[in-house]
Design an enzyme around this catalytic site. Structure first.
Site, PDB file in Angstrom:
ATOM      1  N   ILE A  58       0.832  -1.099   0.071  1.00 59.23           N
ATOM      2  CA  ILE A  58       0.087  -0.047   0.014  1.00 59.23           C
ATOM      3  C   ILE A  58       0.798   1.318   0.129  1.00 59.23           C
ATOM      4  CG2 ILE A  58      -0.296  -0.068   2.440  1.00 59.23           C
ATOM      5  CD1 ILE A  58      -2.935   1.032   2.303  1.00 59.23           C
ATOM      6  N   SER A  59       0.678   2.024  -1.042  1.00 59.28           N
ATOM      7  CA  SER A  59       1.744   3.197  -1.006  1.00 59.28           C
ATOM      8  C   SER A  59       1.581   4.241  -0.066  1.00 59.28           C
ATOM      9  CB  SER A  59       1.271   4.012  -2.372  1.00 59.28           C
ATOM     10  OG  SER A  59       1.638   3.353  -3.765  1.00 59.28           O
TER      11      SER A  59
END
Length: 208
Positions: A58-59
């Site tokens: 997840i960025s």
């Protein structure tokens, strides 16, 4: 406690140059802890990328905000996301536009993201299990395309699915990666290099 951590994160994002209030409101509306493993939920509001399984992440919230800001979205923008992943970026987009199309090559991730989005009452998203390199031609053309994994070069299919005046934002490269912002004008593509980044690779094909 979560609200305090969220406010701290939003303050950090403002300090890093994120100024779009509509975007900041969308970030505040999406509970990031719902998109990570429970064991990592205490890290959900740290400004860092986190693993989500299957070799994906997840960025970092800053990168989510930066890439979204570059898209210059309006409520009626037609948006394609390549790499649904956890669904976090998808949820941010869903708060900003009327409808989002999102493609994920890993079936398990696509299913989990679809479930999370439904639990959050975000019903303006269409997800598809498929090869992100190919985009989603039958739903195009798009005003905005965002890619959350790095191909070695810009996929031609995504350029073809970008509407006149549209913007494509993606990381490009293998060892050394840069964030690119591509704008289509009069059937020509203006490519701007934004900054150095580090993303997982955009792999071709589908994975069950």
């Amino acid at each position: 406690m979560v609200n305090k951590r969220m406010q701290t994160l939003l303050m950090q994002l403002r300090q890093q140059g994120i100024q779009d209030e509509r975007l900041l409101q969308a970030l505040e509306a999406v509970p990031r802890e719902r998109f990570v493993d429970e064991a990592l939920s205490h890290k959900a509001y740290e400004n860092t990328a986190l693993p989500i399984g299957s070799g994906q992440t997840i960025s970092q919230p800053y990168m989510v905000a930066r890439m979204t800001e570059l898209l210059q979205l309006t409520p009626t923008s037609r948006v394609l996301e390549i790499g649904t992943g956890s669904g976090y970026q998808t949820a941010i987009l869903a708060h900003l536009v009327e409808h989002v199309c999102s493609v994920e090559r890993i079936k398990g991730l696509q299913w989990q993201a679809k479930r999370r989005l439904k639990q959050l009452d975000l019903h303006n998203v269409s997800t598809r299990h498929g090869d992100g390199w190919l985009g989603w031609a039958s739903r195009g053309p798009f005003d905005a395309i965002i890619v959350t994994a790095a191909p070695p070069e810009i996929p031609n299919a995504l350029l073809e699915q970008l509407d006149e005046g549209g913007i494509l934002v993606l990381p490009v490269g293998e060892q050394a990666q840069t964030l690119k912002c591509v704008q289509r004008r009069n059937n020509e593509f203006k490519v701007e290099t934004v900054e150095a980044v580090r993303f997982v690779p955009l792999v071709k094909g589908e994975l069950a």
